[in-house]
Design an enzyme around this catalytic site. Structure first.
Site, PDB file in Angstrom:
ATOM      1  CE1 TYR A 123      -4.117  -2.075  -0.437  1.00  0.00           C
ATOM      2  CE2 TYR A 123      -3.166  -3.506   1.989  1.00  0.00           C
ATOM      3  CZ  TYR A 123      -3.431  -3.587   0.584  1.00  0.00           C
ATOM      4  OH  TYR A 123      -5.157  -3.890   0.765  1.00  0.00           O
ATOM      5  CG  PHE A 417     -11.252  -0.779   9.806  1.00  0.00           C
ATOM      6  CD1 PHE A 417     -11.393  -0.519   8.338  1.00  0.00           C
ATOM      7  CD2 PHE A 417     -10.257  -0.480  11.092  1.00  0.00           C
ATOM      8  CE1 PHE A 417     -10.099   0.438   7.657  1.00  0.00           C
ATOM      9  CE2 PHE A 417      -9.492   0.747  10.214  1.00  0.00           C
ATOM     10  CZ  PHE A 417      -8.870   0.120   9.057  1.00  0.00           C
TER      11      PHE A 417
END
Length: 417
Positions: A123, A417
């Protein structure tokens, strides 16, 4: 045939979600599946299809995250990202990441995007920087003493503990405490309706012999001031001695006395000789209450990755530990609208950040800005690695800006999450 991301339809959720499970080789219960279904924001979820079959997934969640100064800022939570093994190295991930950030910018509500990374190397190229780390520990409670300061009469008065073997029975008390601690620590997420169920997930396959999830609440004059969620794994040695462990899932408290009472409770659970704690803040106060840190088995791992979607709005959303007036030259190849010079002026009360043509004081990439944003990574340390440059050496701009970006407490993400 060109494959482009498109918004998920609710009727496609099961097939879309199965691609994600396959990518992570995951199993799940019906309870987990229904919870994830209810938390998925379908209108913010993307998929890529090939001949009618989903082959890639990505979702966004509407969070509010605490930032330095105590504000709770709208933040896009990147989640449920996967690409089927048959469709790797075709640019599908890149196209979804770009579409997400463009959509967030177009909506104009969330200046930040955040994620947790299954593979951190992925990322950075999309501008996400490591903004918060987490501490894990295996504390030998049979040999390490907990040295607690004596509470004042006011702190001790009316303080008592209530314990339940069913964690869900104390949900309201826990959430009341959690909501109050969120603004105190950068990186914490305010829980939207439904998210209070996530910490209670306790599939049997993940227990590894431990009990179902339990809970203890600290109350003062009947009002909750702290809680801990935990499980106990009672084990026995060949000689018949107990050698169990307490597995701490979550612990929050509003004051030192409540915090200490909860740790004392965990320390004294019968038939256990260790506490295993994962995903704790780097500056968790228990570190200063033990008499032998060498027997606490601590380790540090990566946790929250962050990137500004709109540099100006993101830097204006937080406060600063010291007065700052600096021109930042930001490079953002993935979101070119951020590339340019930005004048940041602020202090502990607030800030403004706007484009400028003035000469730059510091230059850095948007990834480094994400690393430093919550105050857990020093701009000075990044400069030492050659990732931040002071454009006028000796001006003091780096020192002053680094001091302004610091946080009183280490940033921390309380749950994934």
């Amino acid at each position: 045939m060109t494959m482009e991301p498109r918004v998920l339809q609710r009727s496609e959720w099961d097939a879309w979600y199965d691609v994600l499970l396959s990518a992570f080789a995951s199993e799940e219960t019906s309870q987990e599946r229904e919870l994830y279904r209810s938390l998925t924001e379908v209108e913010r979820s993307l998929g890529i299809w090939d001949e009618g079959r989903p082959v890639a997934t990505a979702g966004l969640l509407s969070f509010r995250m605490a930032v330095p100064g105590g504000a709770v800022v709208p933040t896009a939570g990147v989640t449920m990202v996967s690409v089927a093994p048959t469709h790797r190295r075709r640019g599908l991930l890149r196209s979804m990441m770009r579409r997400q950030l463009e959509d967030v910018r177009a909506a104009g509500q969330e200046p930040l995007a955040a994620l947790t990374a299954s593979e951190p190397a992925i990322y950075g190229r999309f501008g996400y920087g490591l903004a918060a780390r987490a501490l894990s520990a295996r504390i030998d409670t049979s040999r390490v003493a907990l040295e607690l300061p004596a509470p004042t009469a006011a702190e001790a008065d009316g303080l008592r503990l209530r314990q339940s073997d069913e964690a869900a029975s104390l949900l309201a008390e826990c959430e009341a405490v959690y909501a109050r601690v969120v603004p105190r620590r950068p990186g914490m997420l305010a829980r939207r309706p439904g998210w209070e169920r996530m910490p209670l997930l306790d599939p049997e396959r993940s227990r590894a012999g431990a009990s179902p999830l339990r809970c203890v609440v600290a109350l003062r004059d009947g009002e909750p001031v702290g809680y801990a969620r935990y499980a106990v794994n009672v084990r026995w040695t060949e000689t018949g001695a107990s050698d169990g462990e307490v597995r701490l899932r979550e612990l929050e408290a509003l004051d030192p006395a409540g915090y200490a009472a909860l740790w004392r409770f965990l320390w004294d659970i019968d038939l256990t000789t260790s506490i295993v704690a994962g995903d704790r803040p780097l500056d968790d106060p228990w570190l200063h209450l033990v008499n032998d840190p060498r027997r606490c088995g601590t380790a540090v791992g990566d946790s929250l990755y962050l990137r500004p979607v709109e540099v100006g709005a993101a830097l204006a959303a937080r406060c600063y530990a010291a007065p700052v007036d600096v021109v930042l030259e930001v490079e953002d190849a993935f979101c070119p609208w951020n590339t340019g010079r930005w004048r940041l002026s602020g202090d502990e009360k607030g800030a403004v950040c706007e484009p400028t043509r003035d000469a730059a004081d510091l230059s850095l990439s948007v990834r480094e800005l994400g690393r430093a944003y919550l105050g857990g990574t020093s701009l000075t340390a990044l400069a030492g690695a050659g990732l931040v440059a002071e454009q006028r050496p000796g001006s003091g701009a780096l020192r002053a800006t680094a001091a302004a970006f610091t946080s009183e407490v280490q940033p921390w993400l309380p749950h994934g999450f």
